[in-house]
Design an enzyme around this catalytic site. Structure first.
Site, PDB file in Angstrom:
ATOM      1  N   HIS A 130      10.591  -0.917  -7.582  1.00  0.00           N
ATOM      2  CA  HIS A 130      10.798  -1.877  -6.388  1.00  0.00           C
ATOM      3  C   HIS A 130      12.383  -1.858  -5.983  1.00  0.00           C
ATOM      4  CE1 HIS A 130      10.178  -5.431  -3.636  1.00  0.00           C
ATOM      5  NE2 HIS A 130       9.861  -6.221  -4.797  1.00  0.00           N
ATOM      6  N   HIS A 188       6.930   5.045  -0.050  1.00  0.00           N
ATOM      7  CA  HIS A 188       6.748   3.717   0.216  1.00  0.00           C
ATOM      8  C   HIS A 188       5.166   3.421   0.463  1.00  0.00           C
ATOM      9  CE1 HIS A 188       7.181  -0.506   1.840  1.00  0.00           C
ATOM     10  NE2 HIS A 188       8.571  -0.163   1.332  1.00  0.00           N
ATOM     11  N   ASP A 219      16.078   2.141  -0.043  1.00  0.00           N
ATOM     12  CA  ASP A 219      17.124   2.340  -1.226  1.00  0.00           C
ATOM     13  C   ASP A 219      17.705   3.688  -1.355  1.00  0.00           C
ATOM     14  OD1 ASP A 219      16.469  -0.418  -2.425  1.00  0.00           O
ATOM     15  OD2 ASP A 219      14.627   0.526  -3.120  1.00  0.00           O
TER      16      ASP A 219
HETATM   17  N1  CMC Z   1       8.583  11.477  -5.929  1.00  0.00           N
HETATM   18  C1  CMC Z   1       7.602  12.346  -6.060  1.00  0.00           C
HETATM   19  N2  CMC Z   1       6.173  11.959  -5.784  1.00  0.00           N
HETATM   20  C2  CMC Z   1       5.918  10.748  -5.175  1.00  0.00           C
HETATM   21  C3  CMC Z   1       6.924   9.797  -5.252  1.00  0.00           C
HETATM   22  C4  CMC Z   1       8.359  10.191  -5.392  1.00  0.00           C
HETATM   23  N3  CMC Z   1       9.243   9.358  -5.056  1.00  0.00           N
HETATM   24  N4  CMC Z   1       6.529   8.690  -4.492  1.00  0.00           N
HETATM   25  C5  CMC Z   1       5.263   8.955  -4.567  1.00  0.00           C
HETATM   26  N5  CMC Z   1       4.812  10.074  -4.841  1.00  0.00           N
HETATM   27  C6  CMC Z   1       3.527  10.912  -4.930  1.00  0.00           C
HETATM   28  C7  CMC Z   1       2.625  10.336  -5.694  1.00  0.00           C
HETATM   29  O1  CMC Z   1       2.903  11.182  -7.309  1.00  0.00           O
HETATM   30  C8  CMC Z   1       1.144  10.411  -5.562  1.00  0.00           C
HETATM   31  O2  CMC Z   1       0.949  11.811  -5.576  1.00  0.00           O
HETATM   32  P1  CMC Z   1      -0.884  12.227  -5.715  1.00  0.00           P
HETATM   33  O3  CMC Z   1      -1.306  11.621  -4.314  1.00  0.00           O
HETATM   34  O4  CMC Z   1      -0.648  13.577  -6.047  1.00  0.00           O
HETATM   35  O5  CMC Z   1      -1.221  11.424  -6.999  1.00  0.00           O
HETATM   36  C9  CMC Z   1       1.672  10.157  -4.001  1.00  0.00           C
HETATM   37  O6  CMC Z   1       2.983  10.687  -3.784  1.00  0.00           O
HETATM   38  C10 CMC Z   1       1.340   8.626  -3.508  1.00  0.00           C
HETATM   39  O7  CMC Z   1       2.092   7.978  -4.266  1.00  0.00           O
HETATM   40  P2  CMC Z   1       1.537   6.434  -4.891  1.00  0.00           P
HETATM   41  O8  CMC Z   1       2.442   6.381  -6.360  1.00  0.00           O
HETATM   42  O9  CMC Z   1       0.155   6.388  -4.959  1.00  0.00           O
HETATM   43  O10 CMC Z   1       2.120   5.454  -3.749  1.00  0.00           O
HETATM   44  P3  CMC Z   1       2.361   3.915  -4.110  1.00  0.00           P
HETATM   45  O11 CMC Z   1       2.277   3.245  -2.611  1.00  0.00           O
HETATM   46  O12 CMC Z   1       1.379   3.282  -5.004  1.00  0.00           O
HETATM   47  O13 CMC Z   1       4.008   3.801  -4.670  1.00  0.00           O
HETATM   48  C11 CMC Z   1       6.005   3.684  -4.446  1.00  0.00           C
HETATM   49  C12 CMC Z   1       4.900   3.573  -3.778  1.00  0.00           C
HETATM   50  C13 CMC Z   1       7.471   3.270  -3.501  1.00  0.00           C
HETATM   51  C14 CMC Z   1       6.093   3.010  -5.732  1.00  0.00           C
HETATM   52  C15 CMC Z   1       6.310   5.206  -4.954  1.00  0.00           C
HETATM   53  O14 CMC Z   1       6.486   6.198  -3.906  1.00  0.00           O
HETATM   54  C16 CMC Z   1       7.736   5.307  -5.795  1.00  0.00           C
HETATM   55  O15 CMC Z   1       7.497   5.290  -6.934  1.00  0.00           O
HETATM   56  N6  CMC Z   1       8.991   5.775  -5.328  1.00  0.00           N
HETATM   57  C17 CMC Z   1      10.104   5.948  -6.191  1.00  0.00           C
HETATM   58  C18 CMC Z   1      10.590   4.710  -6.343  1.00  0.00           C
HETATM   59  C19 CMC Z   1      11.321   4.177  -5.063  1.00  0.00           C
HETATM   60  O16 CMC Z   1      11.970   4.364  -4.497  1.00  0.00           O
HETATM   61  N7  CMC Z   1      10.901   2.902  -5.048  1.00  0.00           N
HETATM   62  C20 CMC Z   1      11.668   1.604  -3.932  1.00  0.00           C
HETATM   63  C21 CMC Z   1      10.269   1.455  -2.930  1.00  0.00           C
HETATM   64  S1  CMC Z   1      10.998   0.836  -1.400  1.00  0.00           S
HETATM   65  C22 CMC Z   1      12.042  -0.696  -1.570  1.00  0.00           C
HETATM   66  C23 CMC Z   1      11.188  -1.635  -2.581  1.00  0.00           C
HETATM   67  O17 CMC Z   1       9.883  -1.969  -2.577  1.00  0.00           O
HETATM   68  O18 CMC Z   1      12.032  -2.076  -3.230  1.00  0.00           O
END
Ligand code: CMC
Length: 432
Positions: free
Chosen positions: A268, A310, A367
């Site tokens: 987050h 996201h 971010d």
């Molecule tokens: N790098 C590589 N792969 C990724 C990333 C990433 N940053 N984000 C998602 N994926 C992949 C993930 O492994 C999954 O792959 P598969 O379908 O093969 O299993 C697919 O993309 C879908 O991701 P998810 O984790 O199911 O998506 P989610 O909606 O549950 O999570 C997220 C969203 C923001 C937590 C995630 O994208 C992440 O961990 N990003 C990195 C951390 C980050 O930048 N967070 C800030 C978010 S925006 C500001 C805020 O909310 O505070």
């Protein structure tokens, strides 16, 4: 909002099909109202991560994740960043309308009047290890406000709300600056009536008795814009935490403190710190951006491209677009450069042309560029998430207040799908 014009039909095993009302929101989005589902059928829904669950109705923030649209109270984020300062946007979120000149002045006066920290609270800072993570101090100090201002426990929303809200918005900035001074082993600098909200923050952070500190207008503008970008984002993890804690009728400070704890997580708000750490690490280890992208794609490796992806945006996060251009303006002023900015832009380009990122709609989020700007403003990396918290505070407060007025005011309490053992009998300790 329209209810009961359309119905969804649900077929359930061994039961008559059930009709459920469809709600059409003011932007045309549709949801199925399942409030009577368990009572009428015995079924619950299973939705880990609340990916498909609308937990409330809200009129504060609108996101279109497919089109990359973000609005606060109906205003586009681009419009607000261009024409308002953070105090006006905070007012908008909390009160529903942008302030006129008189209202703006009254709010600024309240913020000024509420900006000092109780002297006894100031002694707390000195008891924390200088290397403590600032988010732990921010969360603890926020909930401590309820000890020093207990009248907020039974806050009358109509009569007292401006005082409570401005107290919190004003003091969170003082607390963050004092945390920094403590980390540096320096005296606290109190807020001053002479300065605006953002000027005051920068002055409390960086004023020195030995080196003249001149507040940079570009830094003030950048800070205002960054705080506006963070000010709300509907039912994200920390806002959901604030609403959930508030639904137990916990006071505003306790609820906000829970939001700060949620925000700290690297998935987050903690991602802004994680982005800089990732870029810095790659820079010193001379990793190429292609290697970083390959590591992020490797499912055996927990490495993620921080600042990418996201839950809601499946296109460019509009905040990331604004942050990117602000980042370039702040960093490259007077011909300066930052190797981490160059690396970030190259990383964005390589990731966005990679099939893995394209197929999953992974774009830079808010971010990705903000940490680089905070860094240029002189804010240390471990304080980036505190900056996010200062920005997000008006949103948390607006949601807490909205919940208070919600006619369907129920304590948040999800169900579960039980996956443990069935009834067992305790054996005596010698038999186990
Ligand atoms: N790098 C590589 N792969 C990724 C990333 C990433 N940053 N984000 C998602 N994926 C992949 C993930 O492994 C999954 O792959 P598969 O379908 O093969 O299993 C697919 O993309 C879908 O991701 P998810 O984790 O199911 O998506 P989610 O909606 O549950 O999570 C997220 C969203 C923001 C937590 C995630 O994208 C992440 O961990 N990003 C990195 C951390 C980050 O930048 N967070 C800030 C978010 S925006 C500001 C805020 O909310 O505070």
């Amino acid at each position: 909002m329209e209810i009961n014009k359309e119905f969804a039909k649900l077929s359930l095993p061994n039961q008559e099909p059930m009709t459920l009302p469809v709600i059409t929101d003011t932007m045309g989005g549709r949801s199925i109202d399942i409030r009577s589902l368990r009572k009428d059928t015995g079924f619950i829904t299973y939705d880990p991560g609340f990916v498909n669950t609308g937990s409330c109705t809200s009129s504060i923030c609108y996101i279109d994740g497919e089109q990359g649209v973000l609005r606060y109270r109906g205003y586009d984020i681009e419009d607000l960043v261009e024409h308002c300062d953070f105090v006006e946007v905070a007012y908008l979120l909390v009160k529903g309308e942008l302030p006129n000149v008189k209202e703006r002045k009254r709010y600024a006066d309240l913020l000024n009047n509420e900006s000092l920290l109780h002297y006894d609270m100031q002694t707390f800072f000195r008891q924390y290890p200088a290397e403590a993570h600032p988010m732990s101090i921010l969360a603890a100090m926020s909930v401590s406000l309820s000890a020093f201002y207990p009248e907020m426990d039974d806050i009358d929303p109509e009569a007292q709300i401006d005082f409570a809200v401005t107290r919190l918005i004003s003091k969170i900035r003082t607390i963050t600056a004092f945390t920094y001074r403590h980390m540096k082993g320096e005296d606290f600098v109190n807020p001053s009536y002479k300065y605006s909200y953002c000027e005051n923050f920068l002055n409390m952070m960086f004023k020195s008795p030995v080196i003249e500190y001149v507040i940079d207008p570009l830094h003030v503008k950048a800070l205002n814009q960054l705080l506006i970008l963070h000010a709300d984002h509907e039912q994200n993890c920390s806002t959901t935490a604030v609403r959930l804690i508030g639904s137990a009728e916990a006071n505003l400070y306790a609820s906000v403190s829970a939001g700060i704890c949620a925000l700290w997580g690297p998935k987050h708000g903690g991602a802004n710190q994680a982005v800089i750490e990732m870029l810095h690490q790659a820079h010193i280890e001379k990793q190429s951006v292609k290697e970083m992208v390959e590591m992020a794609k490797d499912k055996r490796n927990p490495y993620l491209l921080m600042g990418f992806g996201h839950r809601v945006y499946k296109t460019f996060d509009p905040r990331a677009k604004i942050a990117k251009s602000l980042c370039k303006a702040v960093i490259t002023r007077n011909g300066h450069s930052d190797p981490l900015l160059d690396m970030a832009m190259e990383l964005e380009e390589v990731a966005l042309s990679d099939d893995y990122f394209k197929e999953r709609n992974l774009y830079p989020n808010v971010d990705f560029y903000t940490g680089l700007i905070f860094r240029t403003l002189g804010i240390p990396t471990n304080m980036f998430t505190c900056m996010f918290a200062i920005g997000r505070l008006p949103g948390w407060i607006a949601h807490w207040l909205e919940w208070k007025k919600d006619p369907y005011q129920k304590i948040g309490r999800p169900r579960q799908v039980y996956d443990g053992p069935q009834g067992r009998t305790v054996k005596t300790i010698s038999e186990r």
